[in-house]
Design a protein around this motif. Structure first.
Motif, PDB file in Angstrom:
ATOM      1  N   THR A   1      72.224 -45.020  58.961  1.00 61.62           N
ATOM      2  CA  THR A   1      70.698 -45.299  58.840  1.00 61.62           C
ATOM      3  C   THR A   1      69.983 -44.253  57.930  1.00 61.62           C
ATOM      4  O   THR A   1      68.838 -44.271  57.661  1.00 61.62           O
ATOM      5  CB  THR A   1      70.222 -45.530  60.309  1.00 61.62           C
ATOM      6  OG1 THR A   1      70.505 -44.095  61.047  1.00 61.62           O
ATOM      7  CG2 THR A   1      70.941 -46.509  61.140  1.00 61.62           C
ATOM      8  N   SER A   2      70.766 -43.170  57.457  1.00 64.37           N
ATOM      9  CA  SER A   2      70.306 -42.383  56.734  1.00 64.37           C
ATOM     10  C   SER A   2      70.187 -42.825  55.372  1.00 64.37           C
ATOM     11  O   SER A   2      70.910 -43.546  54.832  1.00 64.37           O
ATOM     12  CB  SER A   2      70.909 -40.884  56.867  1.00 64.37           C
ATOM     13  OG  SER A   2      70.893 -40.378  58.252  1.00 64.37           O
TER      14      SER A   2
ATOM     15  N   ARG B   1      64.023 -38.571  58.800  1.00 62.36           N
ATOM     16  CA  ARG B   1      62.760 -39.380  58.821  1.00 62.36           C
ATOM     17  C   ARG B   1      61.541 -38.403  59.529  1.00 62.36           C
ATOM     18  O   ARG B   1      61.908 -38.016  60.467  1.00 62.36           O
ATOM     19  CB  ARG B   1      62.808 -40.623  59.320  1.00 62.36           C
ATOM     20  CG  ARG B   1      63.694 -41.667  58.775  1.00 62.36           C
ATOM     21  CD  ARG B   1      64.093 -42.927  59.460  1.00 62.36           C
ATOM     22  NE  ARG B   1      64.313 -42.590  60.829  1.00 62.36           N
ATOM     23  CZ  ARG B   1      64.707 -43.516  61.806  1.00 62.36           C
ATOM     24  NH1 ARG B   1      64.711 -44.721  61.459  1.00 62.36           N
ATOM     25  NH2 ARG B   1      65.110 -43.218  62.903  1.00 62.36           N
TER      26      ARG B   1
ATOM     27  N   GLN C   1      67.992 -38.494  61.167  1.00 60.74           N
ATOM     28  CA  GLN C   1      68.127 -38.994  59.876  1.00 60.74           C
ATOM     29  C   GLN C   1      67.385 -38.507  58.756  1.00 60.74           C
ATOM     30  O   GLN C   1      67.371 -39.276  57.807  1.00 60.74           O
ATOM     31  CB  GLN C   1      67.899 -40.784  60.289  1.00 60.74           C
ATOM     32  CG  GLN C   1      68.985 -41.700  61.033  1.00 60.74           C
ATOM     33  CD  GLN C   1      68.909 -41.163  62.120  1.00 60.74           C
ATOM     34  OE1 GLN C   1      67.995 -41.216  63.052  1.00 60.74           O
ATOM     35  NE2 GLN C   1      70.276 -41.126  62.788  1.00 60.74           N
TER      36      GLN C   1
ATOM     37  N   SER D   1      74.971 -40.528  58.919  1.00 60.86           N
ATOM     38  CA  SER D   1      74.399 -41.623  59.704  1.00 60.86           C
ATOM     39  C   SER D   1      74.343 -42.729  58.770  1.00 60.86           C
ATOM     40  O   SER D   1      74.010 -42.628  57.494  1.00 60.86           O
ATOM     41  CB  SER D   1      73.302 -41.259  60.520  1.00 60.86           C
ATOM     42  OG  SER D   1      72.770 -42.536  60.983  1.00 60.86           O
TER      43      SER D   1
END
Length: 321
Positions: free
Chosen positions: A237-238, A67, A65, A235
């Motif tokens: 969540t990205s 992170r 992602q 994603s």
């Protein structure tokens, strides 16, 4: 960021970088040193200056992602050495190399890239001012010639990336298509950006001025284009690589109705806002003449006001926003 140590079995890494890594630790102008240590401590940390240190031979791991999930000394890393060295995204820096965070440019007019480094030879406003002589023609040309727009935008994105600027707040043009093209190029080249289609519905050349409704409709289209772009990270969540930016040029070229509509749109779509205020003495005077009481109709928490060279005080900024 995850703490050092712990179970990595559930993590999938995109990059694992080992070497010397620069870390900003605070605002250098507010920094108060609590020691005079100019050597390397037991954790391989060397103070470079106020608010800045370099961590020698550390491991930084990035998940899929994007992170940072690990950042720790290489000799005590929780990621097995054998796994690191065989990972497809493993990078080992040389002893005289270092990794540092990318720079962030909070205000860049992409269509005006050709003017980089040139001096201002005339006032901002007026028939013979900077806007009428240079800015508007440069922006208008890109709306009429998309191959030219691609050349200009590829150059500015490439050049900024080559100089370490990994995130940029971009002003594009009044026209939708070249503005969308800038989004495409940022995603193609992997630059994080906030991109805004510039809005103007008054006090601009007749062939470079749109109605209030067209500005609002094009801004909505631009927001949707950016958020649904197929080259954004897949994603949910990205963090998106490119974010939409509500962009009234400034008070002189935007009616209160346009400013109100853009403010409402920014709230509805949860967008950042950028504009200009108090850029020059003549702009301040003109703004007061055309729209004194309507100053600051656009309201939102995520905004950036540029070229605030003529503000008299902090309270002056607050009352204008």
């Amino acid at each position: 960021m995850l703490a050092s140590g712990g179970d990595d079995s559930s993590l999938e890494y995109q990059w694992i970088i080992q070497g010397n890594i620069v870390v900003p630790t605070g605002n250098p102008f507010l920094y108060e040193a609590n020691n005079n240590n100019d050597g390397i401590d037991d954790d391989g940390i060397l103070l470079l200056g106020p608010g800045l240190e370099i961590r020698l031979d550390h491991v930084l791991a990035v998940d899929i992602q994007g992170r940072i999930v690990r950042f720790e000394p290489a000799n005590s890393s929780s990621i097995p050495t054998n796994y690191q060295h065989h990972h497809h995204g493993y990078i080992k820096l040389k002893n005289d190399e270092f990794l540092c965070p990318g720079m962030i440019d909070l205000h860049l007019h992409a269509p005006q890239y050709a003017f980089t480094g040139t001096s201002t030879d005339r006032p901002l406003m007026g028939d013979d001012g900077w806007l009428e002589t240079y800015t508007f023609p440069a922006e208008r040309a890109l709306g009429k010639d998309l191959p030219l727009a691609r050349t200009v935008y590829e150059n500015v994105v490439h050049k900024t990336l080559c100089h370490g600027t990994t995130t940029v707040v971009y002003f594009a043009t009044l026209d939708l298509e070249p503005s969308q093209l800038l989004v495409d190029i940022c995603l193609e080249k992997g630059q994080r950006a906030l991109v805004g289609k510039v809005c103007m519905d008054r006090n601009a050349p007749a062939d470079y001025c749109h109605s209030t409704n067209q500005n609002l409709e094009d801004t909505k289209t631009m927001i949707e284009y950016i958020r649904s772009h197929p080259h954004q990270p897949p994603s949910k969540t990205s963090t998106p690589l490119v974010l939409p930016l509500v962009t009234p040029r400034f008070i002189p070229t935007c009616t209160p109705e346009l400013m109100q509509g853009l403010g409402d749109m920014a709230k509805t779509f949860d967008c950042h806002i950028t504009s200009h205020i108090s850029e020059s003495v003549d702009e301040v005077q003109f703004s007061r003449e055309v729209d004194r009481q309507d100053r600051g109709v656009v309201a939102g928490d995520s905004r950036s006001e540029e070229h605030t060279s003529e503000l008299q005080s902090h309270s002056d900024l607050v009352c204008r926003l």
